[in-house]
Design a protein around this motif. Sequence first.
Motif, PDB file in Angstrom:
ATOM      1  N   SER A 190     -49.381 -12.665  10.513  1.00 28.17           N
ATOM      2  CA  SER A 190     -48.411 -12.883   9.764  1.00 28.17           C
ATOM      3  C   SER A 190     -47.605 -13.568   9.802  1.00 28.17           C
ATOM      4  CB  SER A 190     -48.071 -10.755   9.889  1.00 28.17           C
ATOM      5  OG  SER A 190     -46.712 -10.837   9.245  1.00 28.17           O
ATOM      6  N   GLY A 191     -47.327 -14.146   9.102  1.00 28.83           N
ATOM      7  CA  GLY A 191     -46.238 -15.334   9.305  1.00 28.83           C
ATOM      8  C   GLY A 191     -46.683 -16.138  10.220  1.00 28.83           C
ATOM      9  N   THR A 192     -46.610 -16.298  11.251  1.00 26.89           N
ATOM     10  CA  THR A 192     -46.935 -17.649  12.519  1.00 26.89           C
ATOM     11  C   THR A 192     -47.307 -16.603  13.432  1.00 26.89           C
ATOM     12  OG1 THR A 192     -44.666 -17.417  13.517  1.00 26.89           O
ATOM     13  CG2 THR A 192     -45.490 -19.288  12.301  1.00 26.89           C
ATOM     14  N   THR A 193     -47.462 -15.090  13.433  1.00 26.00           N
ATOM     15  CA  THR A 193     -48.395 -14.057  14.075  1.00 26.00           C
ATOM     16  C   THR A 193     -49.370 -13.331  14.047  1.00 26.00           C
ATOM     17  OG1 THR A 193     -45.589 -13.842  15.223  1.00 26.00           O
ATOM     18  CG2 THR A 193     -46.749 -11.918  15.896  1.00 26.00           C
ATOM     19  N   TRP A 194     -50.340 -13.619  15.447  1.00 31.72           N
ATOM     20  CA  TRP A 194     -51.258 -13.043  15.350  1.00 31.72           C
ATOM     21  C   TRP A 194     -51.374 -11.313  16.038  1.00 31.72           C
ATOM     22  CZ3 TRP A 194     -55.511 -15.133  12.445  1.00 31.72           C
ATOM     23  CH2 TRP A 194     -55.522 -16.179  12.015  1.00 31.72           C
ATOM     24  N   THR A 195     -51.951 -10.339  15.518  1.00 30.16           N
ATOM     25  CA  THR A 195     -52.217  -9.122  15.857  1.00 30.16           C
ATOM     26  C   THR A 195     -53.462  -9.217  16.195  1.00 30.16           C
ATOM     27  OG1 THR A 195     -49.600  -8.675  14.881  1.00 30.16           O
ATOM     28  CG2 THR A 195     -51.073  -6.988  15.898  1.00 30.16           C
ATOM     29  N   ASP A 196     -53.976  -8.789  17.553  1.00 26.86           N
ATOM     30  CA  ASP A 196     -55.420  -8.723  17.782  1.00 26.86           C
ATOM     31  C   ASP A 196     -55.654  -7.133  17.979  1.00 26.86           C
ATOM     32  OD1 ASP A 196     -56.513 -10.995  18.817  1.00 26.86           O
ATOM     33  OD2 ASP A 196     -55.264 -11.227  20.936  1.00 26.86           O
ATOM     34  N   GLN A 197     -57.529  -7.089  17.139  1.00 31.42           N
ATOM     35  CA  GLN A 197     -57.896  -5.754  17.221  1.00 31.42           C
ATOM     36  C   GLN A 197     -57.251  -5.012  19.193  1.00 31.42           C
ATOM     37  OE1 GLN A 197     -59.563  -3.913  14.532  1.00 31.42           O
ATOM     38  NE2 GLN A 197     -58.886  -5.826  12.986  1.00 31.42           N
ATOM     39  N   VAL A 198     -57.824  -3.586  18.746  1.00 33.11           N
ATOM     40  CA  VAL A 198     -57.181  -2.657  19.916  1.00 33.11           C
ATOM     41  C   VAL A 198     -58.203  -2.571  21.237  1.00 33.11           C
ATOM     42  CG1 VAL A 198     -56.793  -0.766  21.143  1.00 33.11           C
ATOM     43  CG2 VAL A 198     -56.180  -0.811  18.715  1.00 33.11           C
ATOM     44  N   LEU A 199     -59.661  -3.376  21.086  1.00 32.99           N
ATOM     45  CA  LEU A 199     -60.696  -3.686  21.959  1.00 32.99           C
ATOM     46  C   LEU A 199     -60.137  -4.709  22.947  1.00 32.99           C
ATOM     47  CD1 LEU A 199     -62.089  -2.460  23.850  1.00 32.99           C
ATOM     48  CD2 LEU A 199     -64.208  -3.394  22.571  1.00 32.99           C
ATOM     49  N   VAL A 200     -59.970  -6.500  21.993  1.00 27.63           N
ATOM     50  CA  VAL A 200     -59.467  -6.754  22.365  1.00 27.63           C
ATOM     51  C   VAL A 200     -58.265  -6.826  23.133  1.00 27.63           C
ATOM     52  CG1 VAL A 200     -58.460  -9.433  21.531  1.00 27.63           C
ATOM     53  CG2 VAL A 200     -60.977  -8.932  20.712  1.00 27.63           C
ATOM     54  N   SER A 201     -56.897  -6.432  22.537  1.00 22.99           N
ATOM     55  CA  SER A 201     -55.391  -6.130  23.674  1.00 22.99           C
ATOM     56  C   SER A 201     -55.578  -5.248  24.126  1.00 22.99           C
ATOM     57  CB  SER A 201     -54.842  -6.200  22.439  1.00 22.99           C
ATOM     58  OG  SER A 201     -55.160  -4.420  21.669  1.00 22.99           O
ATOM     59  N   THR A 202     -56.460  -4.775  24.979  1.00 23.58           N
ATOM     60  CA  THR A 202     -56.572  -3.860  25.261  1.00 23.58           C
ATOM     61  C   THR A 202     -57.403  -4.367  26.831  1.00 23.58           C
ATOM     62  OG1 THR A 202     -57.905  -1.914  24.873  1.00 23.58           O
ATOM     63  CG2 THR A 202     -55.711  -1.971  24.562  1.00 23.58           C
ATOM     64  N   CYS A 203     -58.477  -5.024  26.532  1.00 26.28           N
ATOM     65  CA  CYS A 203     -59.811  -4.913  27.530  1.00 26.28           C
ATOM     66  C   CYS A 203     -60.008  -6.329  27.858  1.00 26.28           C
ATOM     67  CB  CYS A 203     -60.903  -4.171  27.017  1.00 26.28           C
ATOM     68  SG  CYS A 203     -61.460  -3.546  28.720  1.00 26.28           S
ATOM     69  N   MET A 204     -60.453  -7.075  26.305  1.00 33.52           N
ATOM     70  CA  MET A 204     -61.632  -8.319  26.375  1.00 33.52           C
ATOM     71  C   MET A 204     -60.592  -9.302  26.040  1.00 33.52           C
ATOM     72  SD  MET A 204     -64.531  -7.211  23.378  1.00 33.52           S
ATOM     73  CE  MET A 204     -65.731  -8.664  24.412  1.00 33.52           C
ATOM     74  N   ALA A 205     -59.088  -9.554  26.156  1.00 31.96           N
ATOM     75  CA  ALA A 205     -59.094 -10.200  26.130  1.00 31.96           C
ATOM     76  C   ALA A 205     -58.304 -11.245  27.563  1.00 31.96           C
ATOM     77  CB  ALA A 205     -57.672 -11.047  25.476  1.00 31.96           C
ATOM     78  N   PRO A 206     -58.743 -12.244  28.096  1.00 35.62           N
ATOM     79  CA  PRO A 206     -58.602 -13.229  29.903  1.00 35.62           C
ATOM     80  C   PRO A 206     -58.212 -12.943  29.604  1.00 35.62           C
ATOM     81  CG  PRO A 206     -60.377 -13.899  28.532  1.00 35.62           C
ATOM     82  CD  PRO A 206     -59.399 -13.398  27.389  1.00 35.62           C
ATOM     83  N   SER A 207     -56.360 -12.730  28.799  1.00 34.81           N
ATOM     84  CA  SER A 207     -54.766 -12.623  29.260  1.00 34.81           C
ATOM     85  C   SER A 207     -54.500 -11.458  29.546  1.00 34.81           C
ATOM     86  CB  SER A 207     -53.948 -13.367  28.525  1.00 34.81           C
ATOM     87  OG  SER A 207     -54.448 -12.802  26.739  1.00 34.81           O
ATOM     88  N   VAL A 208     -55.641 -10.123  29.510  1.00 35.49           N
ATOM     89  CA  VAL A 208     -55.250  -9.504  29.624  1.00 35.49           C
ATOM     90  C   VAL A 208     -56.127  -8.313  31.103  1.00 35.49           C
ATOM     91  CG1 VAL A 208     -55.750  -7.108  28.969  1.00 35.49           C
ATOM     92  CG2 VAL A 208     -54.450  -8.563  27.111  1.00 35.49           C
ATOM     93  N   ASN A 209     -57.234  -8.830  31.267  1.00 34.58           N
ATOM     94  CA  ASN A 209     -58.670  -8.664  31.941  1.00 34.58           C
ATOM     95  C   ASN A 209     -58.027  -9.364  33.105  1.00 34.58           C
ATOM     96  OD1 ASN A 209     -60.104 -10.686  31.697  1.00 34.58           O
ATOM     97  ND2 ASN A 209     -60.966  -9.073  29.969  1.00 34.58           N
ATOM     98  N   GLY A 210     -57.758 -10.802  33.435  1.00 30.22           N
ATOM     99  CA  GLY A 210     -57.441 -11.756  34.575  1.00 30.22           C
ATOM    100  C   GLY A 210     -58.972 -11.997  34.782  1.00 30.22           C
ATOM    101  N   TYR A 211     -60.423 -11.569  34.336  1.00 31.99           N
ATOM    102  CA  TYR A 211     -61.168 -11.892  35.008  1.00 31.99           C
ATOM    103  C   TYR A 211     -61.946 -13.398  34.348  1.00 31.99           C
ATOM    104  CZ  TYR A 211     -61.558  -7.161  36.818  1.00 31.99           C
ATOM    105  OH  TYR A 211     -61.552  -6.274  37.156  1.00 31.99           O
TER     106      TYR A 211
END
Length: 419
Positions: free
Chosen positions: A396-417
């Motif tokens: 949306s414009g220059t902003t990307w919004t991830d799917q819930v499982l990505v943004s809660t768990c799978m994204a490295p920036s979120v899980n830190g693993y």
Amino acid sequence: MKAVYALGFVGLTALSARGQAALYAQCGGENWTGATTCVSGAVCTYSSEYYSQCLPAGTATTTTAAAGTTTTTATATSTCGATPPASAGKLQYAGVNIAGFDFGMDTSGDDTASSAYPPLTQYYGSDGAGQMTHFVNDDKYNIFRLPVSWQFLTNNEATGVLNETNFAEYDALVQACLTTGASCIIDIHNYARFNGDIIGQGGPSNEMFADLWSSLATYYATESKIVFGVMNEPHDLPSITIWAATVQAAVTAIRNAGATTQLILLPGDNYTSAETFVSGGSAAALATVTNPDGSFTGLIMDVHKYLDSDNSGTNSACVTNNIDDAWEPLSQWLRCNGRQALNTETGGGDVASCETYMCQQIQYQAENSDVILGYVGWAAGNFATSYVLSETPTESGTTWTDQVLVSTCMAPSVNGYVA
Ligand SMILES: *[C@@H]1O[C@H](CO)[C@@H](O)[C@H](O)[C@H]1NC(C)=O
Ligand SMILES: *[C@@H]1O[C@H](CO)[C@@H](O)[C@H](O)[C@H]1NC(C)=O
Ligand SMILES: *[C@@H]1O[C@H](CO)[C@@H](O)[C@H](O)[C@H]1NC(C)=O
């Protein structure tokens, strides 16, 4: 990614050089004609009338079954490979499949080049390039898997000669991936088949398949971030031993084309199921595949695992973190045998059960990062955001919004693993 499982015969060969079965290999069962003794440090352990397996010595417990027969099962404790080193904890890779060039591919290997749907705006697809840039910059992902059909690359010919027009389109996606600085997996998404026939076992010859890999490896020989994914999800192979020879032909072709240092992913039977990689004989067969110099450097086992009830990746709900059944026995085998694996497909729906189990799976993979290199989610690219396992972000414009499982768990920036 498959739709359904077909029950098939799995050839089992797991002989070591000394004629003894390898650790975690089959060593007995109805009609078993292979080795019945195990390599040193392992004990042939009865599992059922149909299956006995070499397990680490000192792990067996004996119980008496209701029928009065003696049953021996293994406990979780093990003397070989049970404990990750203190240095483990951060995965090397986390990524997303950018699908589209594989669209139209069936598990039978049936496909036509025209059914491919490039996930690039210049070819009227989704903005796969923009997705990858977002995934790297905002989520800290560092690997993408780029599925493509053999039929598309050669415009329907079972040869190794790339069709220039079609390959230029696929290469545009590869270059978009490389531009992000991430590693990029070339994934031939053919289920070990070409139009219904199994490569090296009735279908195209190993030589034709090796020619395809030679063409690709020649083109990308100097790109250190390219990863060669030999084949997506072989299944129902008449012989895993003969399949290992097909994989060997591909590896030899890639190395001899000048791609001497890049990772190569070795795929086993049963849709590369992490759960049956060892028990089904894939581990033992693929362990024999070597580089031309006889080493195993860069030869990584390719495994998939979904978290739904039938491991098909078609259900929204997750029912398992796969640790006891898949990741633990796989990690032990890898550690005992000095090998590593990459989980190139996993995923679930945007529901609470998947958030719980996926987070647990990733944590376990990170704890065993000496042998598990990382995970790649299924899937973004040309999948609609409404697809049950969609990881396609919304722009949306220059902003990307991830799917819930990505943004809660799978994204490295979120899980830190991820390191
Ligand atoms: C063993 O062989 C018999 C005869 O061919 C067959 O009926 C049976 O299903 C086989 N068992 C297994 C576990 O493959
Ligand atoms: C390459 O594929 C295109 C379809 O994308 C086709 O029109 C063309 O004839 C093919 N080229 C060769 C040399 O086969
Ligand atoms: C394939 O793997 C699944 C679990 O991932 C298992 O349930 C099934 O029995 C396996 N099939 C064969 C033929 O090994």
